[in-house]
Structure formats: structure tokens, C-alpha cells
Design an enzyme around this catalytic site. Sequence first.
Site: not given
Ligand code: GAL
Length: 662
Positions: A150, A308, A316, A357-358
Site C-alpha cells: 500500500e 486484502e 483501526w 492483534k484485534f
Molecule cells: C491494510 C494493510 C494490511 C493490514 C490491514 C489491516 O491496509 O495493507 O497490512 O494492516 O490494512 O486492516
Amino acid sequence: MLPPQLSGIAYGGDYSPEQWPVEVQEADIALMLEAGVTLVTVGIHTWALMEPAEGTYDFDWLDEIIDRLHAAGIQVDLATPSVAPPAWFSYAYPSALPVTRSGQRLGYGARQSICPSSPDYRRAAAALVERLGARYAGHPAVVLWHVYNEYGAPQSECYCDTSRAAFHTWLRARYGTLGALNQAWGTSFWGQQYGAWEHIDVPREGPTAVNPAQRLDFARFTNDELLACYRNERDILHRLDPGTPVTTNFAGTINGKATDLWTWAPELDVVANDNYLTAERADNHIELAMSADLARGVAGGGPWLLMEHSTGAVNWQPRNIAKLPGQMRRNSLAHVAHGSDSVLFFQWRASLFGAEKFHSAMLPHAGTDSAIWREVVRLGTDLRGLAEVAGSLVRTRVAVIWSWPSWWALELDWRPSADLSYRRQLDLYYEALWREHVTVDFVAPGADLSQYSLVVAAHTYLLSAEEAGNLAEFAASGGHLLVSYFSGIADEHDALHPGGYPGALREVLGIGVEEFHPLRAGETIMLTGGHTGQVWSEPVRSAGAEPYWTYLDGPDAGHPAVTRHAYGDGVAWYVSTELTVAGLRELLADVLAGAGITRPGFPDTVELVRRHAPECSYLFIINHGEEAVTVPVDGVDLLDGTRREKEIKVAGGATAVVREPA
Ligand code: GAL
């Protein structure tokens, strides 16, 4: 080019065996086979393992993991670990740590603590990729190279002295002479004329608004520096392993403001995209569809890879809401519907430590006796049933302009209203089209538009004369163009197109506007037909366009609010305020009908997307609502194998994928 060794819809995700003892790694393989995993991404955050000290390499651990995966028939997307330089690197080369706009040098301890212009970083990354590429070139398990992780999300700009020198080099290449730069940046304003390249600063925080043309060029420069980092590694991999495609995973609609993906598209062998839902947004499957359509657009309409997404909650967001039962399946199949030939997750196994971890995973902390695991196993079966869909194409006659320079420029300081938001406007138009079951392609403003009947330009604030000409030519030759307010205002240097608003689009729209009338926070105004506007109003004067809806109150009562202009063989529509989704849908009913595009008329909780193969097509019916929906079809539902000759009833929350003859 998708990796030629991939067959069907690839299934798997990011795999971090380095976080686990060998017994767990062995158990992982058995569980991957149980779930039907076919492809995993390995190595993303392992620079410190691959190169424990500068110039000392260790790949034995990686050999073991890749061999173990290979023995099980699981393919590998091998990542270069350049997103996370080791501690020794930042200690030895502190000047490679990035500096923020306010002048603060960031520290080590996260990832992406990198100045993209740092020669030390690029040299160190290249040295490692030389070793990695040489070791695994031609390895039968490695079907794809995955560079970095990213780009630009979140760390993109760096304001250090190295970046400043690189910015000078970039500016010299762009403008050739200081005279040209002074002209482009309008430096006669506030007496900023430059007499030497060295005098030019990176646009750090100033006491007040910094020259917008300088900031816009710095955004372009940052994009180009990130792209140069990608090329730095990609070229090595191409040389060492010419048979294996190279990609990087985009942050797309999530955190992707820094990277102008139209400039990246020609540099990737295959487009890979990441997507995470805004968990608290109701109907967040609409933003998912938008992300997938953007990925397909960047892939030039061809298949792409979902690199992903998540099985459940992320870690986050302010409140990390878990997915409801069945939601992950619908999300996954929606990506496939919109053109992905893979369903990959961050991540295979949930971590026990560290910042994430969450975060959910295919294999949650609770292990296999869990709802997520059962959904993961079921999805593996679903995707095997959809293998033949791989390679088929989504086609549509509707395009929406996506312009990173417009996004960058529109959100600089001192715009007419703090309520202007590029993404909110795009999301609004996208949502209205989605709810009308219209699949859209995203395109650049200068793209060939000849295959489209309708093109939407929402907040396309920045348009060069050529790009504006491209839109006008589209309408003149029979296309239907729908433009929202604050479009066509500025040129590529953020200088206004002269002669009043909406600048470069006045003629095609057949209107003129002498002044913007932004509204107060929360203010709404009435339009004819019971519609409301917010954020913006304009004293639109017709210069050939007919009024369609009119302002009933507010600063421009009596002026047209929405206009329609017959232009050449086509039509150009203009919307001078921010409509609601409902208002926009009513407008779209006429716009789409005029462009000859039928609306299927199902509830707006149902997503309908078709992928086309030479002999047949695949209709994805994703029911995001609670009520069952009945759709006329004639074909076989690939998810349950049943033949449906007249119609299919898709239960609330369920999905069907029907193969129909072409
Ligand atoms: C993405 C990232 C991953 C992981 C993921 C968590 O943006 O490429 O490595 O951090 O978020 O949602």
C-alpha cells in the site's frame, strides 16, 4: 496479465508464519487445505529476518515455508518487505526517516517510516530485492511478486532536505525553465517569483495558505517518487524473473488519496486492490462496490486481484464493528462480481501480539470452532464452484470520472466552502447509480469515452483544456454528460479558466455562473419538484440550456438549479447544488432514459452485476436486504448447481450466480 498458473478464483490471504512456532505453521497448512486456500502472500514484513544486519542475508526460514506451501500445492505471492525497514536501517540512516509538513521527523517503531526520495532507502531495498529475486526466480510455488504494501497509505509526503532536492530535480524536468515554473505557479501573486531553483522550498506549513500550484505539484511529485520506489524494485524482479508478474496492492478508495492510480496502471503487470468497509456506515457494501469498480477501471476493464479484505472487524477504526453472519460471503462475492479473480484476506491467522492483534482473520483467535472459520470453509467451496467465472469481463455503458488532481486541488486551502469534499460528492453520485442498479466504470478525464452512453463528472474541479475538450467532444458526438457543481473550474496548475464559471465546461453545458453561493452549515434550500439542495447554490444563467429544476428559495431563487443542454448530437446536464441521493435518483431516471439505459427496477438493496465470457454470462444477484427477491433468469446457479428456467428467488442476505447463455 494475471499469473498464468492461477486457475479459477484464487483464495487465501496474507500469511505471517514468522509470528508462529513451527508446529503452528504445520497446522496452518492442513487448515489451509481444509478451507480450500490456493494462494497466500508471504514476506511483507520480514526485512529484519531476510537481512538481520546490513549485507547479511538469511533466507533459509523462507525456503522452508515456501517449500512447505509448495508441497501442499498452495501458491505463493512473494512480497518484497520494503514497507518495513529493520531497526538497523533507521539507526544507520536516520535521514531516511520521513519529515512531516510541520517539520517533525517521524520515528522508528511502526512501518512505512520512509522518505520515498531517500537514496539510502532505495539502495537498501534494491540490494535486498536483488537477493530475494535471484533466490526465488522460477520457483514453482511463486506465481506473483508483491512489491511493498500500500504505497502512500498512510505515509506518502516527506518534507526533508533530500525531498527538497528531489523536488527541484522533478520541477526542472517538468518545467525546463524557471520562467515556465513562475508562469505555471502564478508567482506574481504575493511576490513569489523564483530566480534560482535552490530557492524553491517544499510546501511546508506556512503562516497562512501556501501557493496552491506549488502544493498541487508537490502532490504530483510525491506520487511520482512513490512510483519510482515501485519501479526500482519491479525492474529488478522483471530482469531476474521475467516470467512472473509483479504487482503492488493499492489502498484504492480507503486511504488512496496520495497515489494517482491512472499513472500507476501502465506500470503493473496485474492490478491488486485492498478494501476495508467503513464499519459504521450503513450500506457499506456500496463503498465496497465503488472500490472494486475503481480497481477494475485501473485494470483497464480486465480482471484484477482483491489482495486484502477482512473476514470480520478491523482494528483501526474508531469502533471496529464485526461483520454480521453472511456479510463476509456477500462482500467476497461482490468483489468477484465486480471483476476480481481472487478473494484474499488480511490475514490468514489472527496475531497474538503487535498493533493488529484485534484484527479479524480467516482463522480467528477462537480457532476452528467458530462461526468465522465455518464461513471461511464454506466460501472456499463457493469459490471452487465459481472457477469458470475467472477471466470473464464486466461491461457497462456508464462511466464516472475519477481524478486525483481534482481531489488534491479541490481540498487545498481557501476554497469557497469548507463543505466541499471530493469523495463525498463521488460517493453521492456513485450511491445513486448503484441504487439504480447501474454498474459503472471509473475512468480518467482524458480517457477514450467512445464506448459509453453516459459519463458523470462530479466535482471534476481541475480539468486541462484538453480534458474539458474530451468531455465536450463526448457530448457533441452523441454522449450524455452529467456534471456536478464546482467542475471544470481550474486548469492543471490550479489557475482558473478565464471568463466565469464553470470555466472550461461553460460551452458544453450551455450556462454561465458569475458567482458561487455556498450555503451555511446545515442550510437546505428548496427546488421545484419537492427537491432540496445543500452546501451550494449558484445564480445559473442559461446560454442555451433549458432549466430542468429551479431554485424556489435561497440566494438564487428563480434561477435554474439543474439544467439540460442539447449539444451537438448529445446532451449535457448540470447540477448546481448538492442533491440528496433520492433527488439524484429522480434526476437519473430521466438522464438514464435519455441515454438509452434501462433501470431494472428491483429494490435498491439488491446488487446486480454481470460478467461476460465469450459463450455465456454470469449474473451476480447479491441480496443485501432482508426480504427475498425474485429475478428473471434462464440458467444454472453456480453456487447450488440448480437450473432456473424462468426466475430465481434469492433469499434475504443470500447470493446467486447464474450462468446464462450469451
Ligand atoms: C491494510 C494493510 C494490511 C493490514 C490491514 C489491516 O491496509 O495493507 O497490512 O494492516 O490494512 O486492516
